[in-house]
Every structure is written in C-alpha cells, then in structure tokens.
Scaffold this motif. Structure first.
Motif, PDB file in Angstrom:
ATOM      1  N   THR A 108       0.810  -1.100  -0.020  1.00 38.78           N
ATOM      2  CA  THR A 108       0.077   0.049   0.069  1.00 38.78           C
ATOM      3  C   THR A 108       0.902   1.116  -0.074  1.00 38.78           C
ATOM      4  N   ILE A 109       1.910   1.359   0.682  1.00 44.11           N
ATOM      5  CA  ILE A 109       2.746   2.381   0.769  1.00 44.11           C
ATOM      6  C   ILE A 109       3.472   2.595  -0.731  1.00 44.11           C
ATOM      7  N   ARG A 110       3.746   1.417  -1.355  1.00 43.44           N
ATOM      8  CA  ARG A 110       4.544   1.735  -2.700  1.00 43.44           C
ATOM      9  C   ARG A 110       3.292   2.193  -3.500  1.00 43.44           C
ATOM     10  N   ASN A 111       1.760   1.643  -3.567  1.00 36.64           N
ATOM     11  CA  ASN A 111       1.015   2.159  -4.399  1.00 36.64           C
ATOM     12  C   ASN A 111       0.741   3.708  -4.141  1.00 36.64           C
ATOM     13  N   PHE A 112       0.693   3.820  -2.980  1.00 33.28           N
ATOM     14  CA  PHE A 112       0.468   5.391  -2.469  1.00 33.28           C
ATOM     15  C   PHE A 112       1.271   6.238  -3.253  1.00 33.28           C
TER      16      PHE A 112
END
Length: 159
Positions: free
Chosen positions: A108-112
C-alpha cells in the motif's frame, strides 16, 4: 573482481552526479543473515563500513529499516530482540495473518507513492485518504490498549 566493482561504482557515481546527487562511495562489507522461525524466514542485510558503522535492514518476511549502529554489540542486540519478538509472535494463531498484513501495508505504501508521483490527485481524494489513514491509526492504538502485552523486554518504538 574488485577492480571491476570499483569501475562499476565509478560509472554509477558519475551518472548520479550528473543528475545532481552527492555521492559517497564507501568501502564496506555486506552481510546477509537468515533465521527460520516456525517456517517463516526472517532475513537481514547489514553493511559494515570502514568507520565501523553498521546499517541494518530486515528484508524478510517484509522490509523494515532498523537503522544505523555504532557498534557490533548494538547491531547484534537489535537482531536478537527482533528475533525474540518474531519467535514470540509466532506463537499467535494469527501470526501468518499479521505477516500478510505487513506485506499488504508495504505494498500500500508503494501504491500510494506511485499515486502521488504519477498522478495529480484531487484535494478531496487526499482528504479522504487521510481520514482512512487516521481511522487505521486509531484502530491500532485502541487495539494496543485492549490487548494483552506479551513482549516486555523492549518498549514499542511507535505506539
């Protein structure tokens, strides 16, 4: 082999300097450490530079930077505590789920990051994401307050 690696580092350094970076090439050793905790691989990499500084990162089961240490004792103590915590957590019936949660949170951090690096995100969406993030943080804190503490040799760093 060493001459080839030095030449490669010089090429990389030149390219990065052309991008505006300050580059410091250090002569260091990279070490890989791995444990098997009830079928879960817990692995670390750390490097030792010529100033005897140690940079440690857990890479499995999910990535987590542990920091820079001034001594071998600090480094080993940090790994020992981390392993003790994983061994303790492995006793939970939800251990595999927690590992998957952490992997999902990292994704999720990478997606954000991709979201704001590649897209012009509307203000409304930014506020909506912040509200959801605040809800998750509040849930984590409430869960801490209502759950039995099982590891007591070190206090949590963040909650």
């Amino acid at each position: 082999m060493r001459k080839y690696m030095i030449a490669e580092a010089d090429i990389h350094s030149t390219a990065l300097r052309q991008l505006g970076a300050e580059v410091h090439v250090m002569n260091s050793l990279l070490c890989y450490v791995s444990f098997n905790i009830k079928g879960t691989k817990v692995s670390y990499v750390y490097n030792i530079n010529k100033k005897n500084k140690y940079f440690l990162q857990r890479i499995k089961p999910y990535p987590e930077t542990a920091g820079t240490f001034s001594s071998e004792d600090e480094l080993i103590k940090t790994i020992k505590i981390d392993i003790e915590q994983f061994e303790n957590a492995a006793n939970s019936h939800h251990f595999k789920e927690f590992i998957e949660f952490n992997k999902n949170l990292n994704e999720t951090i990478r997606n954000f990051e991709d979201l704001y690096l590649y897209y012009n995100v509307p203000n409304e969406t930014i506020r909506e994401i912040q509200v959801e993030l605040n809800k998750m943080q509040a849930l984590i804190k409430r869960t801490r307050e209502t759950s039995q503490r099982v590891y007591k040799k070190k206090d949590p760093d963040t909650i």
